[in-house]
Design an enzyme around this catalytic site. Structure first.
Site, PDB file in Angstrom:
ATOM      1  N   GLU A 178       0.823  -1.219   0.000  1.00 62.59           N
ATOM      2  CA  GLU A 178       0.000   0.000   0.000  1.00 62.59           C
ATOM      3  C   GLU A 178       0.856   1.268   0.000  1.00 62.59           C
ATOM      4  O   GLU A 178       1.284   1.748   1.052  1.00 62.59           O
ATOM      5  CB  GLU A 178      -0.929   0.020   1.226  1.00 62.59           C
ATOM      6  CG  GLU A 178      -1.809   1.266   1.279  1.00 62.59           C
ATOM      7  CD  GLU A 178      -2.786   1.298   2.437  1.00 62.59           C
ATOM      8  OE1 GLU A 178      -3.537   2.279   2.541  1.00 62.59           O
ATOM      9  OE2 GLU A 178      -2.807   0.353   3.245  1.00 62.59           O
ATOM     10  N   LYS A 220      -2.409  -1.949  -3.295  1.00 61.38           N
ATOM     11  CA  LYS A 220      -3.474  -1.092  -2.728  1.00 61.38           C
ATOM     12  C   LYS A 220      -3.050   0.370  -2.887  1.00 61.38           C
ATOM     13  O   LYS A 220      -2.508   0.976  -1.963  1.00 61.38           O
ATOM     14  CB  LYS A 220      -3.719  -1.449  -1.258  1.00 61.38           C
ATOM     15  CG  LYS A 220      -4.828  -0.610  -0.621  1.00 61.38           C
ATOM     16  CD  LYS A 220      -5.197  -1.055   0.785  1.00 61.38           C
ATOM     17  CE  LYS A 220      -6.226  -0.108   1.379  1.00 61.38           C
ATOM     18  NZ  LYS A 220      -6.762  -0.539   2.681  1.00 61.38           N
ATOM     19  N   SER A 262      -9.679   4.263  -0.172  1.00 61.95           N
ATOM     20  CA  SER A 262     -10.601   5.401  -0.360  1.00 61.95           C
ATOM     21  C   SER A 262      -9.946   6.716   0.038  1.00 61.95           C
ATOM     22  O   SER A 262     -10.279   7.764  -0.502  1.00 61.95           O
ATOM     23  CB  SER A 262     -11.915   5.177   0.389  1.00 61.95           C
ATOM     24  OG  SER A 262     -11.693   4.766   1.717  1.00 61.95           O
ATOM     25  N   GLY A 263      -9.036   6.684   1.023  1.00 64.39           N
ATOM     26  CA  GLY A 263      -8.188   7.835   1.324  1.00 64.39           C
ATOM     27  C   GLY A 263      -8.877   9.140   1.641  1.00 64.39           C
ATOM     28  O   GLY A 263      -8.393  10.200   1.250  1.00 64.39           O
TER      29      GLY A 263
END
Length: 340
Positions: A178, A220, A262-263
């Protein structure tokens, strides 16, 4: 089962048409913040009840193929005494574990951060695997500012991600890699594109150096978005176009699945943007999916509010968001579906 077979079995169970990953790996300070927003005390009992609610949601396995858990959740049980990883597995949801230990400032790169937790990682992974975890997750973050991220920041973070991924695979655990380019700031979508491209290039060079098998990782990444304080917003179509262009430049076809974070997007934005990406993806070599935390959980927390009588409504909220993102996996989501 050989390590290769183990890794492939996990990938086959997680990278599945129409399904994505639920991120439920909030650290103690983060879940305390989420609970505070809905007036729930962040006790161990409430954390356990909430995560049990998530993992026992009827039908969740129709749209969720994996769940990222926080360390304490591996040892928690449902009200009837079932370990939470087992409750997930019984729904066909692969249990996984967040293994990084959070970020610290990177020396000689002001404004950049690096993630801790490589020391003792092998031993921790062995223990997590015994508790039912089949994959792991490690996050590196990249703030966008005038001079950030620096090249030192980009290369150091890539190296750490690759070392983590190699350790995971050596033990038969699939690594979720990620690299999160942060949404904070007023940068343009083009500046985000430029940073994300540099970050992904560095990550895949480092994975190659460390002989990480790309067929047995899940990426991710963040979508390519303007900063949340940017004057000029972007449509889902523009976000999709830029995100896909960046992925095609940097991510090898050997990677089986790309599960976006989604951040900080709202649940509706995250679903609409994922939908636009899949509608435009054409013959992309990877499955393009989701690994959302807040964008799946915000409506759940609002419905639950720590009350037993609200559990069913909260589970229905989770099922609905999972279903909508399942539709976005095939580009068949519409805003009308939000009303049903």
């Amino acid at each position: 089962m050989s390590i290769q077979s183990e890794l492939q079995a996990t990938i086959s169970d997680m990278v599945v048409e129409g399904k994505g990953i639920l991120a439920a790996d909030e650290s103690l300070p983060t879940i305390a913040k989420r609970f505070k927003a809905v007036n729930v005390e962040p006790t161990e009992e409430n954390r356990s009840a909430y995560r049990s609610l998530l993992l026992t949601t009827p039908g969740l396995g129709e749209f969720i193929s994996g769940v990222i858990l926080f360390e304490e959740t591996l040892g928690q049980k449902t009200a009837d005494g079932k370990p939470l990883p087992q409750a997930a597995a019984e729904q066909g949801i692969v249990p996984g574990i967040k293994v990084d230990k959070g970020t610290i400032p990177l020396v000689n790169a002001p404004g950049d951060l690096v993630t801790q937790g490589l020391d003792g990682l092998s031993d921790r992974l062995v223990a997590y695997k015994e508790q039912g975890a089949r994959f792991a997750k490690w996050r590196e973050v990249y703030p966008i500012a005038g001079h950030n991220p620096t090249m030192l920041g980009i290369k150091t973070n890539a190296e750490v991600l690759a070392r983590y991924a190699a350790i995971c695979q050596s033990l038969g655990i699939v690594p979720i890699v990620e690299p999160e380019v942060l949404l904070d700031g007023d940068h343009t979508i083009d500046r985000c594109f430029e940073v994300t491209e540099a970050v992904q290039h560095a990550v895949f060079h480092a994975l190659h150096r460390h002989r990480v098998e790309l067929e047995h990782i899940i990426l991710k990444p963040s979508m390519v978005l303007p900063g949340k304080d940017a004057l000029k917003k972007a449509s889902p179509e523009e976000i999709a176009e830029k995100t896909l262009a960046q992925l095609r430049r940097t991510v090898p076809a050997a990677v089986p699945g790309i599960n976006f974070l989604s951040g900080g997007q709202t649940p509706e934005e995250a679903t609409a943007n994922l939908n636009a990406i899949n509608a435009m993806a054409g013959n992309a070599p990877w499955q393009l999916s989701f690994s959302y935390a807040r964008a799946l959980q915000d409506p759940v927390l609002k419905a639950w509010q720590g009350k037993t009588e609200n559990v069913q409504a909260a589970q229905q909220a989770l099922y609905k968001r999972a279903k909508l993102n399942g539709a976005a996996r095939t580009g068949s989501y519409t805003a009308e579906m939000e009303k049903n």
